[in-house]
Enzyme design. Structure first.
Site, PDB file in Angstrom:
ATOM      1  N   GLY A  36       0.837  -1.192   0.000  1.00  0.00           N
ATOM      2  CA  GLY A  36       0.000   0.000   0.000  1.00  0.00           C
ATOM      3  C   GLY A  36       0.872   1.243   0.000  1.00  0.00           C
ATOM      4  CD  GLN A  70       3.449   5.692   2.684  1.00  0.00           C
ATOM      5  OE1 GLN A  70       2.461   5.193   2.152  1.00  0.00           O
ATOM      6  NE2 GLN A  70       4.429   4.971   3.186  1.00  0.00           N
ATOM      7  CB  CYS A  76       5.299   2.022   7.206  1.00  0.00           C
ATOM      8  SG  CYS A  76       4.888   3.551   6.358  1.00  0.00           S
ATOM      9  CG  LEU A  77       6.494   0.909   1.080  1.00  0.00           C
ATOM     10  CD1 LEU A  77       5.727   1.311  -0.179  1.00  0.00           C
ATOM     11  CD2 LEU A  77       7.626  -0.046   0.739  1.00  0.00           C
ATOM     12  CG  HIS A 136      -0.411   1.231   7.165  1.00  0.00           C
ATOM     13  ND1 HIS A 136       0.539   0.821   8.087  1.00  0.00           N
ATOM     14  CD2 HIS A 136       0.248   2.053   6.302  1.00  0.00           C
ATOM     15  CE1 HIS A 136       1.693   1.385   7.786  1.00  0.00           C
ATOM     16  NE2 HIS A 136       1.553   2.136   6.707  1.00  0.00           N
ATOM     17  CD  GLU A 137      -1.247   2.497   2.683  1.00  0.00           C
ATOM     18  OE1 GLU A 137      -0.751   3.645   2.681  1.00  0.00           O
ATOM     19  OE2 GLU A 137      -0.569   1.475   2.864  1.00  0.00           O
ATOM     20  CG  HIS A 140       0.351   6.708   5.634  1.00  0.00           C
ATOM     21  ND1 HIS A 140       1.473   7.177   6.277  1.00  0.00           N
ATOM     22  CD2 HIS A 140       0.631   5.413   5.306  1.00  0.00           C
ATOM     23  CE1 HIS A 140       2.392   6.212   6.331  1.00  0.00           C
ATOM     24  NE2 HIS A 140       1.902   5.124   5.755  1.00  0.00           N
TER      25      HIS A 140
END
Ligand code: NI
Length: 169
Positions: free
Chosen positions: A46, A51, A95-96, A137-138, A141
């Site tokens: 995701g 991000q 997380c990226l 999670h997204e 963000h």
């Protein structure tokens, strides 16, 4: 299409709230195309617009719950909101923007989300397991929330070496 740089957790922009998308224009489509390429190249599940440095309510989620033999696919969600959630799961999440670190986060087992597609058309989608985790999670963000602030604890080096890590979103 072009790869975009993924911000890491030190960057203040990740902790800001994203704004609603009102123009479903070529610029949005470019952002979505670039985010897709960036997500796939990073092997994530995701990615949210903040991000890549854009404070707009845009996220991508990789649907990994597909029948055997079928390809996983990316869901584009503009202005997503969680309508319903049920059940609970507790497991490792990554997380990226927080490379190499994983933590235990409680999430619903199933969520139903309403969002708009790249043309502004409203739709609903349901996710279970990793997909539900990823939707949550997204959407976090977009509120400026990084998972490390929700983790009960981060995994230790030993646990990570034992292969207990989660997916990056
Ligand atoms: Ni993330």
């Amino acid at each position: 299409m072009a790869l975009r740089n993924i911000l890491t957790k030190e960057q203040p922009l990740l902790y800001k709230k994203s704004r609603v998308v009102t123009d479903f224009n070529p610029r949005l489509h470019q952002l979505l195309d670039d985010m897709r390429e960036t997500l796939l190249q990073a092997n994530g599940v995701g990615l949210a617009a903040p991000q890549v440095g854009v404070l707009r309510r845009v996220v991508l989620v990789l649907e990994t719950n597909v029948p055997e033999g079928e390809d996983e696919y990316v869901i584009e969600l503009i202005n997503p909101e969680i309508l319903e959630s049920s059940g609970e799961q507790d497991g490792p999440e990554g997380c990226l923007s927080v490379p190499g670190e994983y933590g235990l986060v409680k999430r619903p087992m199933t969520v139903k989300v309403r969002a708009q597609d790249r043309f502004g058309k409203s739709f609903e989608v349901e996710g279970t397991g990793l997909t539900a985790r990823c939707f949550c999670h997204e959407i976090d963000h977009l509120e400026g929330i990084v998972f490390t602030s929700k983790a009960e604890r981060m995994l230790t080096e030993e646990e990570l070496q034992g292969g207990a890590n989660g997916d990056d979103a």
